[in-house]
Motif scaffolding. Structure first.
Motif, mmCIF file in Angstrom:
data_model
loop_
_atom_site.group_PDB
_atom_site.id
_atom_site.type_symbol
_atom_site.label_atom_id
_atom_site.label_comp_id
_atom_site.label_asym_id
_atom_site.label_seq_id
_atom_site.Cartn_x
_atom_site.Cartn_y
_atom_site.Cartn_z
ATOM 1 N N VAL A 166 0.769 -1.059 -0.040
ATOM 2 C CA VAL A 166 -0.086 -0.078 -0.011
ATOM 3 C C VAL A 166 1.034 1.180 0.029
ATOM 4 C CG1 VAL A 166 -1.591 1.203 1.245
ATOM 5 C CG2 VAL A 166 -1.860 -1.065 1.252
ATOM 6 N N THR A 167 0.757 2.204 -0.907
ATOM 7 C CA THR A 167 1.394 3.221 -0.940
ATOM 8 C C THR A 167 0.293 4.560 -0.673
ATOM 9 O OG1 THR A 167 2.807 2.553 -2.793
ATOM 10 C CG2 THR A 167 2.840 4.902 -2.408
ATOM 11 N N THR A 168 0.813 5.515 0.029
ATOM 12 C CA THR A 168 -0.200 6.682 0.563
ATOM 13 C C THR A 168 0.828 7.718 0.133
ATOM 14 O OG1 THR A 168 0.611 6.867 2.975
ATOM 15 C CG2 THR A 168 -1.292 5.445 2.300
ATOM 16 N N TRP A 169 0.128 8.669 -0.595
ATOM 17 C CA TRP A 169 0.908 9.991 -0.762
ATOM 18 C C TRP A 169 -0.241 11.128 -1.019
ATOM 19 C CZ3 TRP A 169 5.893 11.100 -1.561
ATOM 20 C CH2 TRP A 169 6.177 12.257 -2.038
ATOM 21 N N GLY A 170 -0.236 12.023 0.102
ATOM 22 C CA GLY A 170 -1.338 12.888 -0.011
ATOM 23 C C GLY A 170 -2.750 12.269 0.320
ATOM 24 N N PRO A 171 -3.741 12.767 -0.780
ATOM 25 C CA PRO A 171 -4.931 12.201 -0.668
ATOM 26 C C PRO A 171 -5.052 10.957 -1.521
ATOM 27 C CG PRO A 171 -4.854 13.780 -2.066
ATOM 28 C CD PRO A 171 -3.495 14.021 -1.609
ATOM 29 N N TYR A 172 -3.876 10.428 -2.113
ATOM 30 C CA TYR A 172 -4.188 9.224 -3.006
ATOM 31 C C TYR A 172 -3.531 7.770 -2.267
ATOM 32 C CZ TYR A 172 -4.032 12.945 -6.282
ATOM 33 O OH TYR A 172 -4.464 14.261 -7.150
ATOM 34 N N VAL A 173 -4.039 6.582 -2.518
ATOM 35 C CA VAL A 173 -3.833 5.407 -2.149
ATOM 36 C C VAL A 173 -3.737 4.531 -3.421
ATOM 37 C CG1 VAL A 173 -4.408 3.449 -0.966
ATOM 38 C CG2 VAL A 173 -4.837 5.965 -0.116
ATOM 39 N N THR A 174 -2.580 3.666 -3.323
ATOM 40 C CA THR A 174 -2.547 2.425 -4.326
ATOM 41 C C THR A 174 -2.231 1.337 -3.489
ATOM 42 O OG1 THR A 174 -1.642 3.933 -6.049
ATOM 43 C CG2 THR A 174 -1.106 1.521 -6.352
ATOM 44 N N ALA A 175 -3.024 0.392 -3.782
ATOM 45 C CA ALA A 175 -3.070 -0.814 -3.112
ATOM 46 C C ALA A 175 -2.704 -1.964 -4.143
ATOM 47 C CB ALA A 175 -4.137 -1.203 -2.394
#
Length: 217
Positions: A166-175
């Motif tokens: 899981v990557t969080t970057w500001g308001p974005y999430v990629t799982a």
């Protein structure tokens, strides 16, 4: 607006959300650039003082963390690991069983970051599929309910190990779960996160090799 949320917004304007998500998304086992490894849990010994058990049974056996719901609790098994993250990459291995209703990996917002009561968001896995869900504001459940932002009906096989990143970057999430990937965003996500939240509904989730890389400021 927090510094992380402002930065994410400015980057999104500059290069677009799709490019931003891919830029913050290294493959399994690869440390992100400009980051520090802040969690490395292999469960070769007992749980340390960073772990806090809320409900359910959480035990270390055979080198893995084993979780199950206890009927007397009348609540999913829940445990938290204390580590403050913001923009970060989280990776873990897990195994569900035929008795698993759902496995959650997610976050709480840091105190004072949001006018909200309850969890921030979770990646939720069941044998029939998985999803990214923004959690309800318990102070305003009608106005701000649970919201599934992305989902996959790809079956998650029981009794075998899977890997999640899981990557969080500001308001974005990629799982990423094995070979399947979901992406989502929400304005509330770009806040500090003081804990990792693990939950198990039903019987039989095993967890291993939890790693977290925090992005340097």
């Amino acid at each position: 607006m927090s510094t992380a949320r402002l930065l994410a917004a400015l980057l999104a304007i500059a290069i677009g959300p799709t490019e931003l998500l891919h830029a913050a998304e290294p493959p399994f086992d690869v440390a992100p650039q400009n980051s520090d490894l802040v969690v490395d849990q292999t469960f070769d010994g007992p749980l340390g003082d960073k772990w806090h058990i809320n409900t359910g049974s959480w035990t270390v056996a055979d080198g893995v963390l084993q979780a199950k719901e206890l009927p007397a609790d009348k609540h999913a098994a829940a445990a938290r690991y204390t580590v403050q993250t913001d923009n970060a990459v989280y990776q873990l291995g897990f195994k569900i069983s035929d008795g698993t209703k759902a496995f959650h990996f997610g976050f709480d917002p840091a105190k004072g970051e949001l006018d909200k009561k309850g969890h921030l968001f979770s990646v939720i896995v069941s044998p029939t599929g998985w999803r990214i869900m923004k959690h309800v504001d318990k102070n305003r459940p009608q106005e701000d309910p649970n919201e599934v932002l992305a989902s996959s009906d790809t079956a998650v096989e029981t009794d075998r190990w899977h890997r999640m990143r899981v990557t969080t970057w500001g308001p974005y999430v990629t799982a990423t779960l094995d070979q399947t990937q979901l992406k989502a965003s929400h304005p509330t996500f770009g806040v500090k996160k003081p804990t990792l939240v693990f939950r198990c509904a039903g019987d039989g989730v095993q967890i291993d090799d939890v790693k977290v890389w925090n992005q340097r400021k």
